[in-house]
Design a protein around this motif. Sequence first.
Motif, PDB file in Angstrom:
ATOM      1  N   THR A  20       0.845  -1.200   0.000  1.00 56.93           N
ATOM      2  CA  THR A  20       0.000   0.000   0.000  1.00 56.93           C
ATOM      3  C   THR A  20       0.880   1.251   0.000  1.00 56.93           C
ATOM      4  O   THR A  20       0.818   2.071   0.917  1.00 56.93           O
ATOM      5  N   PRO A  21       1.704   1.450  -1.034  1.00 55.69           N
ATOM      6  CA  PRO A  21       2.652   2.569  -1.004  1.00 55.69           C
ATOM      7  C   PRO A  21       1.994   3.943  -0.986  1.00 55.69           C
ATOM      8  O   PRO A  21       2.497   4.856  -0.323  1.00 55.69           O
ATOM      9  N   LEU A  22       0.885   4.122  -1.687  1.00 53.22           N
ATOM     10  CA  LEU A  22       0.238   5.435  -1.687  1.00 53.22           C
ATOM     11  C   LEU A  22      -0.329   5.746  -0.307  1.00 53.22           C
ATOM     12  O   LEU A  22      -0.145   6.845   0.220  1.00 53.22           O
ATOM     13  N   ARG A  23      -1.005   4.786   0.299  1.00 54.70           N
ATOM     14  CA  ARG A  23      -1.533   4.970   1.660  1.00 54.70           C
ATOM     15  C   ARG A  23      -0.389   5.282   2.621  1.00 54.70           C
ATOM     16  O   ARG A  23      -0.495   6.188   3.450  1.00 54.70           O
ATOM     17  N   ASP A  24       0.692   4.532   2.517  1.00 53.88           N
ATOM     18  CA  ASP A  24       1.837   4.754   3.401  1.00 53.88           C
ATOM     19  C   ASP A  24       2.375   6.174   3.245  1.00 53.88           C
ATOM     20  O   ASP A  24       2.672   6.845   4.230  1.00 53.88           O
ATOM     21  N   PHE A  25       2.506   6.619   2.008  1.00 53.87           N
ATOM     22  CA  PHE A  25       3.023   7.965   1.758  1.00 53.87           C
ATOM     23  C   PHE A  25       2.075   9.021   2.328  1.00 53.87           C
ATOM     24  O   PHE A  25       2.505   9.943   3.015  1.00 53.87           O
ATOM     25  N   LEU A  26       0.776   8.906   2.043  1.00 53.03           N
ATOM     26  CA  LEU A  26      -0.189   9.904   2.494  1.00 53.03           C
ATOM     27  C   LEU A  26      -0.331   9.919   4.008  1.00 53.03           C
ATOM     28  O   LEU A  26      -0.607  10.967   4.604  1.00 53.03           O
ATOM     29  N   ASP A  27      -0.135   8.771   4.653  1.00 56.05           N
ATOM     30  CA  ASP A  27      -0.251   8.685   6.109  1.00 56.05           C
ATOM     31  C   ASP A  27       1.049   8.987   6.843  1.00 56.05           C
ATOM     32  O   ASP A  27       1.043   9.146   8.061  1.00 56.05           O
TER      33      ASP A  27
END
Length: 160
Positions: A20-27
Amino acid sequence: MTMYSPEPLPRHPGPPASSTPLRDFLDSARRPGVSPGYAVLPRSLAEAMPLPWQQQMAYLLYEFHQVYAHLEWPEYRVVPSRRERLVDLDEEQLAEVGCMVEIDADGELVYRERNGRRIENPETYEVLVSCLDPIPADQLNANQDTPPRGLPMRQGPGWG
């Protein structure tokens, strides 16, 4: 002679890749335009990106919309907002966020939600209040390039 080494490939020194790279980045940090439910990109800034970025973004958005076109999309209304302490709001702002203030029998200010529930510790209670958008829009003020009245704008060499 063999083309492949009998030794195993060395393991990457960092953590394993995320699924979940996008979630990780946004969080991973507080990021502008990101809330728990949405990631907002100001159109004027996206359109001002370098051309290669715009091309990549256009391709990604095209793919995104192709995959999710079957969903019933609502029309979104994005309201620029900022966090404010409840005790710093005026009556109009309190109404906007669904709160009210009253004076109790002891003369103390009491903050309440729209349903009447008392808000404890209003001095630390934060809400989102609409504000003027600090991001420049692509449509500039029509008067921005207009000279002040009475001063003709000269054209030609030496006249900016």
